[in-house]
Every structure is written in C-alpha cells, then in structure tokens.
Motif scaffolding. Structure first.
Motif, PDB file in Angstrom:
ATOM      1  N   ALA A 163       0.617  -1.312   0.208  1.00  0.00           N
ATOM      2  CA  ALA A 163      -0.056  -0.118  -0.043  1.00  0.00           C
ATOM      3  C   ALA A 163       0.822   1.496  -0.031  1.00  0.00           C
ATOM      4  O   ALA A 163       0.401   2.177  -0.392  1.00  0.00           O
ATOM      5  N   ALA A 164       2.017   1.270   0.233  1.00  0.00           N
ATOM      6  CA  ALA A 164       2.917   2.152   0.569  1.00  0.00           C
ATOM      7  C   ALA A 164       3.834   2.397  -0.587  1.00  0.00           C
ATOM      8  O   ALA A 164       4.076   3.459  -1.115  1.00  0.00           O
ATOM      9  N   ALA A 165       4.147   1.277  -1.048  1.00  0.00           N
ATOM     10  CA  ALA A 165       5.072   1.542  -2.368  1.00  0.00           C
ATOM     11  C   ALA A 165       4.651   1.437  -3.627  1.00  0.00           C
ATOM     12  O   ALA A 165       5.179   2.220  -4.550  1.00  0.00           O
ATOM     13  N   VAL A 166       3.226   0.992  -3.862  1.00  0.00           N
ATOM     14  CA  VAL A 166       2.668   1.036  -5.204  1.00  0.00           C
ATOM     15  C   VAL A 166       2.446   2.541  -5.626  1.00  0.00           C
ATOM     16  O   VAL A 166       2.791   2.913  -6.905  1.00  0.00           O
ATOM     17  N   PRO A 167       2.029   3.455  -4.838  1.00  0.00           N
ATOM     18  CA  PRO A 167       1.524   4.864  -5.168  1.00  0.00           C
ATOM     19  C   PRO A 167       3.014   5.686  -5.535  1.00  0.00           C
ATOM     20  O   PRO A 167       3.118   6.391  -6.372  1.00  0.00           O
ATOM     21  N   LEU A 168       4.065   5.169  -4.659  1.00  0.00           N
ATOM     22  CA  LEU A 168       5.667   5.938  -4.991  1.00  0.00           C
ATOM     23  C   LEU A 168       6.086   5.371  -6.524  1.00  0.00           C
ATOM     24  O   LEU A 168       6.459   6.100  -7.093  1.00  0.00           O
ATOM     25  N   MET A 169       5.815   4.166  -6.770  1.00  0.00           N
ATOM     26  CA  MET A 169       6.086   3.765  -7.834  1.00  0.00           C
ATOM     27  C   MET A 169       5.590   4.514  -9.089  1.00  0.00           C
ATOM     28  O   MET A 169       6.104   5.014 -10.159  1.00  0.00           O
ATOM     29  N   ILE A 170       4.143   4.450  -9.079  1.00  0.00           N
ATOM     30  CA  ILE A 170       3.637   5.082  -9.974  1.00  0.00           C
ATOM     31  C   ILE A 170       3.864   6.733 -10.189  1.00  0.00           C
ATOM     32  O   ILE A 170       3.917   7.176 -11.247  1.00  0.00           O
ATOM     33  N   ALA A 171       3.983   7.467  -9.109  1.00  0.00           N
ATOM     34  CA  ALA A 171       4.365   8.770  -8.960  1.00  0.00           C
ATOM     35  C   ALA A 171       5.788   9.005  -9.588  1.00  0.00           C
ATOM     36  O   ALA A 171       5.891   9.930 -10.280  1.00  0.00           O
TER      37      ALA A 171
END
Length: 221
Positions: free
Chosen positions: A35-43
């Motif tokens: 949940a923390a990593a996926v938004p960082l990847m897409i951003a």
C-alpha cells in the motif's frame, strides 16, 4: 482504471499473498508495504515521463512490452521469485532514490532492506503489467503522463481532472534534483501530494516515515 486494483483489489490481494509467501513475512506487513510502495512507483514513473521526450518514449516502450500478461499468471510468477530484470525495473523507477525508498520502508516495517528490495522487485513487473494493460485499453491521446496520473488519482482523495499535471508540478523538483522547493497549492490531491512529498529532499526520515504511514493508511485497512 484505479490504483486500488493494485493494492486492495483482486490483483493487489494476490500480490500481497504472494509477497508474504515468497519472502516469509506476515501478510499484514506485506499489505502495508504494498500500500505504501505502489503509489510511490506510479508517482515516480509519472515524473520520469515528464523529464524529457526521450524519457517518455522509454517508458512508453516499456509499457508496450508489459502488456498485462503477468496479471493472468501471478501464481507462476511468485513461484519463480524476483529476477535481476525485476530489480532493474525498480532502479529505473526510483533512480537515485532507490536506497531511500528501501531504507524508509525497512525502518517502518522492521524488515531488512534486502527483503524490502525483494518486495519492490516483485511488485515492479506487476505494476508495469497493469499500466501496460491500461495503456492498451485507453484511447486517450494525452500521453503517458495522463495515463499514470489518472491511475494514481483513481484511488486518492483527489477529484481534480488535472491528474498528471498535478503530479508533474509537485514532483518536478523532488525526484532527481533541480529546484528543491516542491510546488504547493490547495488543489493538490491527497495521494499525489503525499507521493511527491516523500521524495522531497527537505523532508527528514521522520517526515518520510509519516508520509508512508499516510499512504499505507489509505489502503491497508
């Protein structure tokens, strides 16, 4: 298209279970990391696409190769574990911020940086496969930035129609140098804002940890 598919939806649930099994970690901890990593990847991908026409073309070509087939074979993928190519995807996503991401997630979870690296390497081709599939299914002519921005905005508090533009402005100075002051504004969506602020070099480790908690809290319930 919605980022929740990758975190708490069908794809995310399979990914979390696979991560927990492959790395022998608690499933609730795996869910928090996802949940923390996926938004960082897409951003990060979204900002990289705005650096130059060459960067955008490179990401576009990568998404062409990741056509979503992995989403139908997640079980087989987890049986193999992450590969060197998967680690390379992570490094391409985060660049010089790769170690910061690993160390921050490790500090919050109590997992080693190596295990966090394993989680990221497992997630990276799944994220790329999902985005590649969305690219095939959309007829938008707005470019890769709009695609990535709309996916990121889909699971956030943001209702702005500017999607990629918001992410581009807030991330323009924090993912790789230049002006260190991220653009601020009242119209910036919650998820895009948080994802960008994690990479702000003016934020210390405590602030980054709080941002990760907030990101994970949007989905890991």
């Amino acid at each position: 298209m919605n980022i929740t598919d990758l975190i708490s939806g069908g794809i995310g649930s399979k990914a979390i279970a696979g991560v927990a099994k492959v790395l022998n970690i608690d499933e609730s901890k795996a869910k928090w990391v996802v949940a923390a990593a996926v938004p960082l990847m897409i951003a990060a991908l979204n900002y990289n696409s705005k650096k130059s026409a060459e960067k955008e073309a490179s990401i576009n070509n990568a998404l062409e190769k990741h056509n979503g087939g992995i989403l139908d074979q997640i079980g087989d993928f987890f049986g193999q574990g992450p590969s060197d190519d998967d680690n390379k995807i992570v490094n391409h996503m985060f660049g010089r911020n790769t170690d910061v991401v690993k160390e921050s997630l490790a500090a919050k979870t109590g997992l080693s940086s190596d295990k966090i690296g394993g989680v990221l390497a497992i997630l990276a081709p799944i994220v790329m496969g999902y985005l590649g599939k969305q690219k095939q299914q959309t007829s938008s002519s707005g470019g890769i930035g709009d695609l990535l921005g709309s996916v990121l905005g889909g699971g956030a508090a943001s209702n702005s129609s500017e999607g990629g533009g918001i992410l581009g402005s807030i991330l323009s100075s924090v993912l790789g140098g230049g002006n260190q002051n991220a653009t601020q504004g009242g119209n910036m969506g919650g998820l895009a804002d948080l994802a960008g602020e994690f990479f702000n070099q003016n934020n210390d480790s405590g602030k980054k940890g709080s941002i990760l908690d907030s990101l994970a809290g949007m989905f890991a319930k």
